[in-house]
Structure formats: structure tokens, C-alpha cells
Design a protein around this motif. Structure first.
Motif, PDB file in Angstrom:
ATOM      1  N   ALA A 210      37.628  39.711  34.411  1.00 24.18           N
ATOM      2  CA  ALA A 210      36.509  39.036  35.073  1.00 24.18           C
ATOM      3  C   ALA A 210      35.904  39.923  36.162  1.00 24.18           C
ATOM      4  CB  ALA A 210      36.971  37.711  35.677  1.00 24.18           C
TER       5      ALA A 210
ATOM      6  N   PRO B 289      33.477  43.062  33.986  1.00 30.02           N
ATOM      7  CA  PRO B 289      33.050  42.481  32.707  1.00 30.02           C
ATOM      8  C   PRO B 289      32.837  43.496  31.582  1.00 30.02           C
ATOM      9  CG  PRO B 289      31.835  41.516  34.530  1.00 30.02           C
ATOM     10  CD  PRO B 289      32.606  42.670  35.097  1.00 30.02           C
TER      11      PRO B 289
ATOM     12  N   GLN C 276      35.513  43.770  28.778  1.00 31.98           N
ATOM     13  CA  GLN C 276      35.792  42.714  27.795  1.00 31.98           C
ATOM     14  C   GLN C 276      35.570  43.163  26.345  1.00 31.98           C
ATOM     15  OE1 GLN C 276      37.051  39.466  28.661  1.00 31.98           O
ATOM     16  NE2 GLN C 276      37.516  39.561  26.470  1.00 31.98           N
TER      17      GLN C 276
END
Length: 336
Positions: free
Chosen positions: A317, A320, A323
């Protein structure tokens, strides 16, 4: 008089020949491709063995057209200094840890995620996947640096002065870590107290109980003699890092088609030979550590990984851009 003229003429011709020869040598040197490579590792380290295999292949294929120079033992400076010289073009290639490249691009933070890979076999499978590998290699191109090869750097496990069988055994321990957000969160996720400390200070700190545990690959037990003061090595396998061989982008772009083909092949050889040598040296370290009295403990990794799930989610998080890479790793690991 005639004899003197002959002597002078002979001397003049010799000077001319020497000058011509010197000019020819200088011209040949100008045409020869000089390839300079730096590493902080000693000559017997697996990375150095891989670099020599790479050099041998370059020389075999390109002959006198190249002069490959390898600088060991940090003779060109530490990792940071060597990377600066690489950006400047003073060095052509540098072997360094992935963590040292985090300052150039956040992509390298992917390797700090706990339990990113199932095991070392899965790690190598991902690093041999062209799509994943090229994302790593090219992420620093805008900084004038490109990855060209990767090296095995072992699996981070926890070793301590007491046996660790479950996550509860880690709670409250003073755990030495390298300075990074991921490592601090990882230690806290296990319920340990994170202690940032230089690698060279770990032995004395373990001996004097300033810390209770550390996390490194098995090689630290022998190379740094940590096995003398920490007799329990638990295979938590919570992190798997990579070392990288990175090149100056301008140098790589200047290669002829033949040179590029040969160097690309030599980079693959460097990875293969380094991984083989790493496995060989790790097995030797394990045998030596067992003779030293170190107990190796295999555990069920599931409860350890469960504690790190929240840590991994927080780190993803916070960055980002990681991811998609994380998702790609999971996809590769599911492939047969």
C-alpha cells in the motif's frame, strides 16, 4: 665520414620504426574495447566466480578485441561509490545488491517483501521469467543504469542463541536487522524488537547478548563466524534477495551487434555459474556449521507467514507501483 653517415642513417631508421611501432600499438589500444567491472566481493565469492566465467567467455569469443578488467574487494569503492562511477561511465559494469538499487527506483523494494517467494526454487523461477526480469532490469534506465544479470544471494533465515520452532519463540527477542522500512516492520510483525546494526558488529553483539538473534543466509555462520555464538538456525525463509549486475546504459548502447550478442550470452553464463557456485558454497557452509555445533531447524512456515501478511499489505500500500510486480510473481509461481 661515410661510416658515420651509415650509423646515423641506421639510428634514424630505428627511431622511425620504434615510433611507427608505438603508434601502431596505440592505435590498436584505441580500437580495443576495455570493459571494466567492479564488485565489493572477494575473489573466492560466488559472484566473483561468475564474473570470471563471464570474462573467459568474452575473451574466447572476441579475442584481443576486448580487455576485460575485474576489480574485486571494493577496490573501486563501496557499492555507492561504484554505482556513482558506473553512472559517470568510469566503470562499465558493477555487481551490487538489489537493496543498493532501491535509491534509484522503488521497483527493487519488491525483494524486501516478506514471503514474496515460496522458496529459493520459486525465486529462481521468477528471475528466469523474461517479463518479470526485464521489468527489474529496465526500471533504472532513466538513471543511466540497466540490469544485465542477476545472482543468487541466499535466503534470509533467523538464527539465535535459543531454538526457534514457532513464531511465539521470536516474541520479545532483540533481532538485528539492516536499516530499511521493510525490515523494521518485519521484525515488529514477528513481535521482536528491531535493532539496526552494522553487519560487522553482529558477532560481538550476539556474544555479549546485546542482541538475541539475526537474519542472514547460512554463509554468515562461517564467513562471519556467527555459528560460534548462535547455535540455532531456523529456516523461516522469510526473505529472498538478489544481487544484480548492472551496466552503464551508454556503454551497453555502444556495443556492436556481435559484441552485444557475446555479452548477452556471457551475462547468462555469469548467472548460471554464480548460482552453481552459491549452492556449492552454501552446502559447504552448512556442513562446516554442523561440525561447529549449529543445529538447523526446519519449521512449518505457514504460521510465520501468517504474521507477515499484514506487513506485506502495508508495504504494498505504501508503494502502489509494486502491486503489479507482486501479482506477476504470484502468477509465475502458480505455473507448472
Amino acid at each position: 665520414m661515410k661510416k658515420t653517415l651509415v650509423i646515423l642513417l641506421g639510428f634514424f631508421m630505428m627511431v622511425c620504426l620504434n615510433a611507427c611501432s608505438k603508434n601502431a600499438d596505440e592505435q590498436a589500444d584505441k580500437q580495443k574495447r576495455i570493459i571494466s567491472i567492479a564488485t565489493v566481493q572477494p575473489e573466492d565469492h560466488p559472484i566473483s566466480v561468475g564474473l570470471r566465467a563471464m570474462k573467459s567467455y568474452m575473451k574466447e569469443q572476441l579475442g584481443d578485441a576486448v580487455d576485460v578488467k575485474i576489480y574485486y574487494n571494493g577496490i573501486m569503492g563501496g557499492n555507492s561509490e561504484a554505482l556513482e562511477l558506473l553512472q559517470m561511465g568510469t566503470l562499465n559494469l558493477v555487481a551490487t545488491s538489489g537493496s543498493n538499487l532501491e535509491s534509484f527506483d522503488n521497483t527493487y523494494k519488491i525483494f524486501g517483501l516478506p514471503y514474496l517467494f515460496k522458496d529459493e526454487k520459486s525465486f529462481r523461477k521468477c528471475m528466469n521469467n523474461d517479463e518479470f526480469k526485464n521489468q527489474i532490469y529496465n526500471c533504472t534506465s532513466n538513471k543511466g543504469i540497466r540490469g544485465v544479470a542477476w545472482f543468487a544471494n541466499g535466503v534470509n533465515n533467523i538464527y539465535a542463541s535459543k531454538p526457534i520452532y514457532t513464531p511465539d519463540d521470536i516474541k520479545g527477542l532483540k533481532l538485528r536487522i539492516q536499516s530499511s522500512e521493510a525490515n523494521v516492520k518485519l521484525a515488529q510483525g514477528f513481535g521482536a524488537a528491531a535493532v539496526v546494526m552494522a553487519y560487522g558488529e553482529v558477532y560481538t553483539a550476539l556474544q555479549n547478548h546485546v542482541i538475541d538473534a539475526a537474519m542472514n543466509p547460512e554463509m554468515a555462520l562461517i564467513s562471519m563466524k556467527h555459528g560460534e555464538v548462535a547455535k540455532y538456525y531456523t529456516r523461516t525463509e522469510h526473505q529472498i534477495f538478489t544481487d544484480m549486475l548492472v551496466g552503464n546504459a551508454e556503454f551497453l548502447d555502444s556495443l556492436s551487434d556481435k559484441e552485444k550478442t557475446v555479452l548477452d550470452e556471457s551475462f547468462e553464463i555469469a548467472t548460471r555459474v554464480e548460482c552453481e557456485e552459491w549452492d556449492k558454497q552454501i552446502n559447504e557452509c552448512i556442513a562446516e556449521a554442523e561440525n561447529m555445533g549449529v543445529q538447523f531447524i526446519d519449521v512449518d512456515k505457514a504460521p510465520f507467514e501468517k504474521l507477515q501478511t499484514k506487513v506485506r499489505e502495508e508495504l504494498l500500500a505504501a508503494t502502489p507501483s509494486l502491486q503489479p510486480l507482486y501479482d506477476k510473481v504470484q502468477e509465475i509461481q502458480k505455473e507448472e
